[in-house]
Design a protein around this motif. Structure first.
Motif, PDB file in Angstrom:
ATOM      1  N   GLU A 176      -4.411  -3.798   1.564  1.00 19.21           N
ATOM      2  CA  GLU A 176      -4.740  -5.116   2.137  1.00 19.21           C
ATOM      3  C   GLU A 176      -5.285  -6.047   1.052  1.00 19.21           C
ATOM      4  O   GLU A 176      -4.957  -7.234   1.014  1.00 19.21           O
ATOM      5  CB  GLU A 176      -5.760  -4.976   3.269  1.00 19.21           C
ATOM      6  CG  GLU A 176      -5.302  -4.134   4.448  1.00 19.21           C
ATOM      7  CD  GLU A 176      -4.090  -4.688   5.175  1.00 19.21           C
ATOM      8  OE1 GLU A 176      -3.728  -5.864   4.972  1.00 19.21           O
ATOM      9  OE2 GLU A 176      -3.478  -3.937   5.944  1.00 19.21           O
ATOM     10  N   GLU A 223      -5.496 -11.238   6.469  1.00 18.57           N
ATOM     11  CA  GLU A 223      -5.811 -10.177   5.496  1.00 18.57           C
ATOM     12  C   GLU A 223      -7.317  -9.953   5.399  1.00 18.57           C
ATOM     13  O   GLU A 223      -7.780  -8.811   5.338  1.00 18.57           O
ATOM     14  CB  GLU A 223      -5.229 -10.514   4.120  1.00 18.57           C
ATOM     15  CG  GLU A 223      -3.715 -10.568   4.074  1.00 18.57           C
ATOM     16  CD  GLU A 223      -3.031  -9.321   4.613  1.00 18.57           C
ATOM     17  OE1 GLU A 223      -3.508  -8.210   4.373  1.00 18.57           O
ATOM     18  OE2 GLU A 223      -2.014  -9.478   5.311  1.00 18.57           O
ATOM     19  N   GLU A 283      -8.501  -7.982   8.273  1.00 17.25           N
ATOM     20  CA  GLU A 283      -8.134  -6.568   8.117  1.00 17.25           C
ATOM     21  C   GLU A 283      -9.013  -5.873   7.082  1.00 17.25           C
ATOM     22  O   GLU A 283      -9.408  -4.716   7.268  1.00 17.25           O
ATOM     23  CB  GLU A 283      -6.661  -6.456   7.717  1.00 17.25           C
ATOM     24  CG  GLU A 283      -5.718  -6.873   8.832  1.00 17.25           C
ATOM     25  CD  GLU A 283      -4.269  -6.924   8.390  1.00 17.25           C
ATOM     26  OE1 GLU A 283      -3.404  -6.636   9.228  1.00 17.25           O
ATOM     27  OE2 GLU A 283      -3.989  -7.251   7.212  1.00 17.25           O
TER      28      GLU A 283
HETATM   29 FE   LIG Z   1      -2.382  -6.899   6.056  1.00 15.57          FE
END
Ligand SMILES: [Fe+2]
Length: 109
Positions: free
Chosen positions: A66, A33, A36
């Motif tokens: 996200e 995460e 991202e």
């Molecule tokens: Fe994600």
């Protein structure tokens, strides 16, 4: 990203005790995460600088999704990390009891 996914796969193959595997997998998911978030944040900024407002808005929406996922994982980790720590202690205590039991048996013999 391939390296982060491989790290997660490697963790899946590990033989962790109790909730430790869950804690480790949450950590691996958070690394994805964060990667991202960094990528979407950069591209969102670049599209803004280029005047691509529609793309900027879509990337901003994705970036927020996200971040929400990361926050949910943090909430899960707050609970699961404590459980993982506790499960390790129980096993340590069981191990201590086993050792104490063996010593007691050998003392009686
Ligand atoms: Fe994600």
């Amino acid at each position: 990203m391939v390296g982060l996914i491989q790290e997660g796969q490697d963790l899946m193959d590990e033989d962790f005790e109790g909730g430790v595997k869950d804690a480790a997998l949450i950590s691996a998911a958070q690394r994805v995460e964060h990667y991202e978030i960094a990528a979407y944040g950069s591209v969102r900024t670049w599209t803004g600088l280029l005047g691509e407002t529609e793309a900027e808005a879509l990337l901003e929406q994705t970036l927020e999704e996200e971040k929400e996922t990361d926050q949910k994982l943090t909430q899960l980790a707050e609970e699961i990390n404590v459980e993982a720590k506790g499960s390790g202690k129980e096993e340590e205590e069981e191990s201590d009891e086993t050792i104490a039991g063996r010593k007691a048996k050998s003392a009686r013999a």
